[in-house]
Enzyme design. Structure first.
Site, PDB file in Angstrom:
ATOM      1  N   SER A 229       0.840  -1.189   0.000  1.00  0.00           N
ATOM      2  CA  SER A 229       0.000   0.000   0.000  1.00  0.00           C
ATOM      3  C   SER A 229       0.884   1.251   0.000  1.00  0.00           C
ATOM      4  CB  SER A 229      -0.936  -0.036   1.197  1.00  0.00           C
ATOM      5  OG  SER A 229      -1.951   0.923   1.062  1.00  0.00           O
ATOM      6  N   ASP A 442      -8.929  -4.803  -5.900  1.00  0.00           N
ATOM      7  CA  ASP A 442      -8.611  -4.130  -4.640  1.00  0.00           C
ATOM      8  C   ASP A 442      -9.234  -2.737  -4.662  1.00  0.00           C
ATOM      9  OD1 ASP A 442      -7.453  -2.820  -2.490  1.00  0.00           O
ATOM     10  OD2 ASP A 442      -5.383  -3.236  -3.074  1.00  0.00           O
ATOM     11  N   HIS A 471      -7.324  -6.192  -0.253  1.00  0.00           N
ATOM     12  CA  HIS A 471      -6.136  -5.342  -0.189  1.00  0.00           C
ATOM     13  C   HIS A 471      -5.018  -6.088   0.525  1.00  0.00           C
ATOM     14  CE1 HIS A 471      -3.900  -1.620  -0.017  1.00  0.00           C
ATOM     15  NE2 HIS A 471      -3.817  -1.650   1.295  1.00  0.00           N
TER      16      HIS A 471
END
Length: 518
Positions: A229, A442, A471
């Site tokens: 991320s 995602d 995710h």
């Protein structure tokens, strides 16, 4: 998944990024030749070696016989003024478990955010990595500047962000929009007062320099990195500033090469798509959840719950708290059963227990996370105008009258007291090709981010997990295709000759809420 806690709390995080360093190991695929000074900067003067010892209570112990140790490293608050004020960065290490001949160097890891603590991540993420990676790398965690044990940021009330119940985050009408912008202005004021002279320097670019100082203090010529991320964004920034010091880099659940505010808006639209998938999934299992036999009926049930909480909060749980619960749940399909059960309980009994977070939103970890998140985003690039923020809320409401705006943290940058001179640089043609990993659906970091970032990192490969809606992928979803490709790259230096396409699990069967895997 929340990290196990034995000791003092540290801020938690979204995703993870890791850095790997090769010393006395075979050169990585596509590695650049050694360069004694490839990136002139203050980091070129190596810091003193780290002195490791006991860790804070927030760092769990790994299974015996492995051991975690921690240290701190003094770095400049502003790397452009290396002789100025200094702060300390907290670092953790779990050494490679294999024989010396198997060692491939260091792997820095970052769990995401911005604002996530990486100090425990050397233990918690490492436990999920393939055995070959654990045998090959010293896994290095660290709290980025402004987070946890590294000069933690504090923005006080943050314009009322921690009030319970919080103000409705989806303003409707001019009066509500003005009140919303007013709260964003106060949030910016509170961060300016709390961060003081550190406000411009708690940035991704400065953190990338901190990473290189960690590399140097560990005596490594190059570093590997695993970033999830926001960690992918941090890794791309490191590659931009120190391209010839990258060995092998895995960027998972990739943040695209956009301004943070633009990324937040893309995420909001992806969450709307994901919520429609959730509504269909709940309708397909109407016998289990009883919220309606078609998606529109489930939507109506959802809207009744939110409207009821907006009008009559339950013990401080109102519209803002509901939206935060939905935001968190939509990002991982193993949380969908809990969300659907929570909606049913709220409708039938007015019970919000299943929707509430395990940890209080106004706790110290959360306060630090939210403060660091805004400060980093606003330090990284250009800000929207207040007029654009209001216009984008109206534009998003035309897509869906009840969007989820929880993740639009960069809107407060419209009122920020410091204006960065430039955007954060991401990627470099001088860096070796890296491995990008993405879930096809995602909603937190949409896959177009990986497709966009790869153009900044020529020759890189993309591993896509199809039929997946969550995710965090590598060493998270338990997919042998993904994990095998990433492990072969990290351990053997084998970058795939072409993009890799893996088959995911599809949507889950409903059942009892499952433990998070992130």
């Amino acid at each position: 998944m929340a990290s196990p806690r034995r000791r003092a709390p540290v801020a938690c995080a979204l995703t993870a990024c890791a850095a790997t360093l090769l010393t006395g190991a075979p050169g990585p695929a596509h590695a650049s030749p050694p360069n004694p000074n490839p990136n002139p900067s203050p980091t070129s003067n190596p810091p003193a070696p780290l002195r490791f010892g006991a860790c804070p209570d927030s760092v769990p112990d790994p299974p015996a016989p492995e051991h975690v140790e921690c240290a701190t490293l003094a770095v400049p608050l502003d790397w452009s003024h290396p002789d100025g004020k200094r702060i300390r960065i907290a670092v953790s290490r779990v050494r490679a478990s294999g024989a010396p001949a198997e060692r491939r160097g260091i792997l820095l890891v970052n769990p995401g955010g911005p604002g996530g603590s990486g100090l425990p991540y050397a233990v918690t993420k490492r436990a999920k990595l393939p055995a070959s990676v654990r045998r090959s790398y010293d896994v290095i965690g660290f709290d980025p500047r402004g987070v946890g044990h590294s000069a933690p940021a504090d923005c006080g009330r943050m314009g009322g962000l921690f009030d319970t119940p919080g103000a409705d985050p989806v303003p409707v009408g001019p009066k509500a929009e003005r009140a919303h912008l007013h709260s964003l202005r106060h949030l910016a004021d509170d961060c300016a007062a709390g961060a003081a002279d550190a406000l411009p320097h708690l940035s991704t670019e400065q953190t990338a320099h901190d990473m290189d100082a960690i590399r140097a203090a560990l005596g490594e010529r190059r570093t590997g990195f695993l970033g999830v991320s926001y960690g992918s964004y941090l890794g791309a920034a490191y590659a931009a500033h120190f391209p010839r010091r990258v060995s092998r880099m895995v960027l998972d659940s990739v943040v695209g090469p956009w301004e943070w505010y633009d990324f937040d808006l893309r995420q909001t639209r992806a969450l709307l798509r994901q919520r429609e998938v959730f509504f269909r999934w709940v309708a397909e299992h109407t016998g289990r959840f009883g919220l309606g036999g078609d998606p529109e009926a489930v939507r109506e049930a959802y809207l009744r719950v939110r409207a009821g909480l907006a009008t009559h909060p339950v013990d401080g749980f109102g519209a803002a708290e509901f939206d935060r619960a939905v935001y968190r749940a939509l990002g991982r399909t193993e949380r969908w059963t809990g969300l659907a059960d929570g909606l049913r309980a709220a409708l039938r009994d007015g019970d919000t227990g299943a929707l509430r977070p395990d940890e209080p939103f106004d706790g110290p970890e959360s306060r630090n996370y939210e403060a660091a998140n805004r400060i980093v985003k606003c330090a990284d690039g250009h800000a929207p105008t207040p007029r654009r923020v209001a216009a984008d809320i109206r534009r998003t409401r035309r897509l869906d009258p009840q969007p989820i705006l929880t993740g639009v943290e960069a809107s407060t940058c419209a009122f920020w007291h410091h204006r960065p001179a430039h955007r954060t640089r991401l990627g470099s043609p001088d860096a070796p090709p890296v491995l990008l990993i993405a879930s096809a659906h995602d909603p937190v970091t949409p896959i177009e981010g990986a497709r966009g970032l790869r153009h900044r990192l020529p020759g890189s490969r993309l591993v896509t997990l199809h039929q997946d809606y969550s995710h965090g992928v590598f060493a998270s979803r338990g997919n042998p295709c993904v994990d095998g490709a990433a492990a072969a790259y990290l351990v053997e230096g084998r970058l795939p000759t072409a993009d890799v396409h893996c088959t995911g699990p599809g949507l889950p069967e409903p059942g009892l809420p499952e433990p998070d895997q992130g």
